[in-house]
Design a protein around this motif. Structure first.
Motif, mmCIF file in Angstrom:
data_model
loop_
_atom_site.group_PDB
_atom_site.id
_atom_site.type_symbol
_atom_site.label_atom_id
_atom_site.label_comp_id
_atom_site.label_asym_id
_atom_site.label_seq_id
_atom_site.Cartn_x
_atom_site.Cartn_y
_atom_site.Cartn_z
ATOM 1 N N ALA A 28 0.831 -1.204 0.000
ATOM 2 C CA ALA A 28 0.000 0.000 0.000
ATOM 3 C C ALA A 28 0.865 1.252 0.000
ATOM 4 O O ALA A 28 2.059 1.213 0.332
ATOM 5 C CB ALA A 28 -0.904 -0.019 1.229
ATOM 6 N N SER A 29 0.276 2.374 -0.383
ATOM 7 C CA SER A 29 0.983 3.656 -0.309
ATOM 8 C C SER A 29 1.449 3.882 1.126
ATOM 9 O O SER A 29 0.700 3.655 2.084
ATOM 10 C CB SER A 29 0.061 4.804 -0.738
ATOM 11 O OG SER A 29 -0.291 4.676 -2.097
ATOM 12 N N HIS A 187 1.823 -0.833 -8.052
ATOM 13 C CA HIS A 187 0.506 -1.101 -7.475
ATOM 14 C C HIS A 187 -0.307 -2.022 -8.382
ATOM 15 O O HIS A 187 -1.347 -2.534 -7.984
ATOM 16 C CB HIS A 187 -0.271 0.218 -7.310
ATOM 17 C CG HIS A 187 0.204 1.052 -6.168
ATOM 18 N ND1 HIS A 187 1.067 2.118 -6.327
ATOM 19 C CD2 HIS A 187 -0.064 0.977 -4.832
ATOM 20 C CE1 HIS A 187 1.306 2.677 -5.144
ATOM 21 N NE2 HIS A 187 0.628 2.005 -4.225
ATOM 22 N N ARG A 202 6.257 -8.246 -0.777
ATOM 23 C CA ARG A 202 5.217 -7.328 -0.308
ATOM 24 C C ARG A 202 5.666 -6.637 0.974
ATOM 25 O O ARG A 202 6.069 -7.294 1.935
ATOM 26 C CB ARG A 202 3.900 -8.055 -0.069
ATOM 27 C CG ARG A 202 2.794 -7.118 0.399
ATOM 28 C CD ARG A 202 1.420 -7.755 0.425
ATOM 29 N NE ARG A 202 0.428 -6.809 0.898
ATOM 30 C CZ ARG A 202 -0.125 -5.862 0.148
ATOM 31 N NH1 ARG A 202 0.186 -5.756 -1.136
ATOM 32 N NH2 ARG A 202 -1.005 -5.017 0.652
ATOM 33 N N GLU A 204 4.647 -4.293 4.163
ATOM 34 C CA GLU A 204 3.517 -3.880 4.995
ATOM 35 C C GLU A 204 4.084 -3.157 6.209
ATOM 36 O O GLU A 204 4.810 -3.759 7.005
ATOM 37 C CB GLU A 204 2.688 -5.092 5.431
ATOM 38 C CG GLU A 204 2.047 -5.835 4.265
ATOM 39 C CD GLU A 204 1.294 -7.086 4.718
ATOM 40 O OE1 GLU A 204 1.227 -7.316 5.947
ATOM 41 O OE2 GLU A 204 0.795 -7.805 3.851
#
Length: 228
Positions: A28-29, A187, A202, A204
């Motif tokens: 995510a951004s 994205h 990924r 996070e």
């Protein structure tokens, strides 16, 4: 890695990029993708831990030694970073000129690369006259023209249509087949299935998940001989 005295934006990362591997970096951004890429192309140094690049410890390397490492890395920036007063041709030619190639050696490869990214007729145009998508393609052509050992791309298809995105990913694939290690932050999860054998990392909240088995967490010593 932290900026100034703020909280760590990356923590406990332990990864090895295999020479000649193709990796997609997702998250995510605000997850830390751009920060991780900055470590890989030596725009930032880790505030703790160890960073090895091309088999050498660069985390504590003297500042004067870093340009030689950077010349082995191609970078596609999210904000393009083209030289505004130079033509598209001269922007793409920059890495070859810095490497010492003369104009006779440069002409053919640069025009071929501009044709590949669909800008053969825009070679003399300067960045302010190009659209965002055209500037993105010039930036990509500049990043790959010298066949770098490591290519780092931050959202390289964000300003182009689906057909051009597919063409650009195939360009990265072709470079990868020549031995370049490729890391693409994106994205767009649809891109990941387009490259056979690509790995996905990924992020996070500044930490890496491990869907591939190539990445380990928490940290340990990094093996020798990895590109990064």
């Amino acid at each position: 890695m932290r900026y100034g005295t703020g909280a760590e934006v990356l923590a406990g990362l332990d990864l090895r990029l295999a020479p000649g591997g193709f990796y997609f970096l997702t998250g995510a951004s605000g997850a830390g993708k751009t920060s991780l890429l900055k470590l890989l192309y030596l725009a930032q140094r880790p505030t703790r831990g160890r960073l090895r690049l091309f088999g050498e410890d660069v985390g504590e390397a003297p500042r004067e030694s870093l340009p030689a490492f950077r010349r082995r890395i191609g970078v596609v920036f999210q904000d393009f970073r083209l030289v505004r007063h130079l033509s598209a041709f001269d922007n793409v030619a920059l890495p070859l000129r810095i490497a010492g190639h003369d104009d006779r050696e440069i002409e053919g490869p640069v025009r071929e690369m501009l044709a590949w990214v669909g800008l053969a007729d825009r070679a003399s145009a300067k960045p302010p006259t190009l659209s965002g998508g055209e500037q993105q393609r010039v930036a990509i052509a500049r990043a790959v023209i010298a066949r770098p050992e490591l290519l780092v791309a931050d959202e390289p298809t964000g300003n182009v249509d689906a057909a051009m995105a597919d063409r650009l990913i195939h360009l990265f694939e072709a470079l990868n087949r020549l031995g370049t290690t490729v890391v693409v932050a994106t994205h767009d999860l649809s891109l990941i299935g387009a490259v056979k054998g690509a790995r996905m990392m990924r992020l996070e909240d500044g930490r890496l998940s491990d869907p591939t088995g190539e990445l380990r967490h928490p940290p340990s010593r990094q093996p020798d001989g990895a590109p990064a």
